[in-house]
Design a protein around this motif. Structure first.
Motif, mmCIF file in Angstrom:
data_model
loop_
_atom_site.group_PDB
_atom_site.id
_atom_site.type_symbol
_atom_site.label_atom_id
_atom_site.label_comp_id
_atom_site.label_asym_id
_atom_site.label_seq_id
_atom_site.Cartn_x
_atom_site.Cartn_y
_atom_site.Cartn_z
ATOM 1 N N ALA A 1 71.346 38.736 45.682
ATOM 2 C CA ALA A 1 71.452 38.807 44.218
ATOM 3 C C ALA A 1 70.237 38.134 43.600
ATOM 4 O O ALA A 1 69.868 37.028 44.001
ATOM 5 C CB ALA A 1 72.723 38.100 43.741
ATOM 6 N N THR A 2 69.607 38.829 42.652
ATOM 7 C CA THR A 2 68.451 38.233 41.962
ATOM 8 C C THR A 2 68.747 38.111 40.477
ATOM 9 O O THR A 2 69.477 38.927 39.915
ATOM 10 C CB THR A 2 67.185 39.096 42.134
ATOM 11 N N CYS A 3 68.172 37.095 39.864
ATOM 12 C CA CYS A 3 68.435 36.853 38.446
ATOM 13 C C CYS A 3 67.136 36.485 37.736
ATOM 14 O O CYS A 3 66.561 35.422 37.985
ATOM 15 C CB CYS A 3 69.466 35.748 38.299
ATOM 16 N N SER A 4 66.683 37.383 36.884
ATOM 17 C CA SER A 4 65.405 37.209 36.169
ATOM 18 C C SER A 4 65.658 36.815 34.715
ATOM 19 O O SER A 4 66.708 37.143 34.159
ATOM 20 C CB SER A 4 64.648 38.542 36.186
ATOM 21 N N PRO A 5 64.685 36.162 34.091
ATOM 22 C CA PRO A 5 64.757 36.059 32.631
ATOM 23 C C PRO A 5 64.539 37.456 32.036
ATOM 24 O O PRO A 5 63.949 38.326 32.685
ATOM 25 C CB PRO A 5 63.582 35.149 32.257
ATOM 26 N N ALA A 6 64.999 37.662 30.792
ATOM 27 C CA ALA A 6 64.675 38.904 30.076
ATOM 28 C C ALA A 6 63.179 38.897 29.749
ATOM 29 O O ALA A 6 62.544 37.842 29.749
ATOM 30 C CB ALA A 6 65.506 38.981 28.804
ATOM 31 N N ARG A 7 62.634 40.081 29.506
ATOM 32 C CA ARG A 7 61.191 40.163 29.216
ATOM 33 C C ARG A 7 60.910 39.779 27.757
ATOM 34 O O ARG A 7 61.640 40.155 26.858
ATOM 35 C CB ARG A 7 60.696 41.592 29.465
ATOM 36 N N ASP A 8 59.810 39.031 27.583
ATOM 37 C CA ASP A 8 59.361 38.684 26.238
ATOM 38 C C ASP A 8 57.875 39.004 26.177
ATOM 39 O O ASP A 8 57.050 38.289 26.742
ATOM 40 C CB ASP A 8 59.621 37.176 26.001
ATOM 41 N N MET A 9 57.532 40.092 25.496
ATOM 42 C CA MET A 9 56.129 40.531 25.490
ATOM 43 C C MET A 9 55.234 39.628 24.646
ATOM 44 O O MET A 9 54.010 39.749 24.696
ATOM 45 C CB MET A 9 56.028 41.994 25.007
ATOM 46 N N SER A 10 55.846 38.686 23.881
ATOM 47 C CA SER A 10 54.992 37.763 23.118
ATOM 48 C C SER A 10 54.679 36.504 23.943
ATOM 49 O O SER A 10 53.888 35.662 23.522
ATOM 50 C CB SER A 10 55.672 37.374 21.806
ATOM 51 N N ALA A 11 55.314 36.369 25.121
ATOM 52 C CA ALA A 11 55.059 35.188 25.968
ATOM 53 C C ALA A 11 53.783 35.396 26.782
ATOM 54 O O ALA A 11 53.292 36.525 26.917
ATOM 55 C CB ALA A 11 56.249 34.969 26.903
#
Ligand SMILES: NC(=O)CC(=O)C(=O)O
Length: 273
Positions: free
Chosen positions: A197-207
């Motif tokens: 199981a993998t768990c990523s942060p959501a994408r933030d294109m301003s980061a």
């Protein structure tokens, strides 16, 4: 026997207290939906970047990100006061709220893909020095963080130790995500005939660092059984130990290992270019 897990693909901002409140609310939601083990992403309290780790780092225990829920707490930058070192660290809590495991990212994310991405965690972080497995009432669980998934030996040892699921909080990026994220999970799951199981942060294109997202759960046959795109979301999957047993019986590679022929692996020198 089966039980439900959840991976929370959290939207992480520069506002630490907002991140903690959001994580808590999502944990409660996942728990209400029946999840027994809940995983948060890598760096869930902090933006991901070597220049942020010191600013967001906490002492463990006694940091403000602890929770009384039953969770695999993704990771946070950890500060060790006695040495001044920083680590990328995942803490794990049982349902009573006691910390039962702490994993410091063992393999630091130092890569250089010209024209695409250069990242050097070792500029600010130190590597952990141990592998992490812990007991739950469902069975033994293993944890690695992100880049750790590229090292099959770590997952192999977890399987040998009897782990039924390997969790990897992780933040792959827009270059290596599409290339390797799912492939690595399916490989680790199939090689070891356990759940990954993998768990990523959501994408933030301003980061400054754009996470790939796509938190995923893979079964012991290498099939994706839950996944998502890059927005904030929670994915759920059933961990079915009868299914795992039957997969292992049908193709019994776990019983067919030739450890007598693999002894050289530990003696190959690393860093031999
Ligand atoms: N961020 C990581 O630790 C790993 C990663 O993005 C990769 O291996 O690619």
């Amino acid at each position: 026997m089966s039980f439900k897990i959840a991976c929370i693909q959290l939207a992480v901002s520069s506002d630490k207290s907002k991140n903690l409140t959001n994580a808590k609310n999502k944990i409660l939601e996942a728990s209400k939906n029946g999840a027994k083990i809940i995983c948060l992403p890598e760096c869930f309290n902090s933006l991901y970047g070597t220049n942020y780790f010191s600013q967001y780092a906490e002492n463990i225990p006694n940091g403000e990100s602890e929770s009384k829920a039953y969770i695999i707490g993704g990771s946070i930058p950890e500060r060790e006061d006695s040495t001044g070192k920083l680590y990328n660290t995942c803490t794990v809590y049982n349902p009573e709220g006691s910390m039962i495991a702490k994993h410091r990212k063992v393999h630091l994310f130092d890569i250089d893909i010209p024209g695409k991405i250069t990242f050097k965690e070792s500029d600010s972080l130190s590597a952990g020095n141990s592998l992490t497995h812990f007991d739950t009432k469902f069975g033994k669980i293993g944890v690695g963080i992100c880049y750790d998934i590229r090292f099959p030996e770590m997952a192999m040892i977890a399987a040998q130790e009897g782990c039924i699921v390997m969790f990897y909080p992780g933040a792959f990026n827009m270059t290596t995500g599409p290339l390797h994220w799912e492939l690595l999970q399916r490989a680790r799951a199939l090689d070891n005939q356990f759940y990954v199981a993998t768990c990523s942060p959501a994408r933030d294109m301003s980061a400054t660092y754009n996470a790939w997202g796509h938190s995923t759960v893979v079964n012991p046959s290498g099939a994706v059984i839950a996944t998502t795109d890059h927005e904030e979301s929670i994915i759920y999957a059933d961990i079915d130990l009868d299914e795992m047993k039957s997969i292992r019986q049908s193709i019994p590679t776990t019983l067919q290992k030739r450890y007598d022929l693999y002894t050289k692996i530990t003696s190959i020198t690393s860093n031999s270019n």
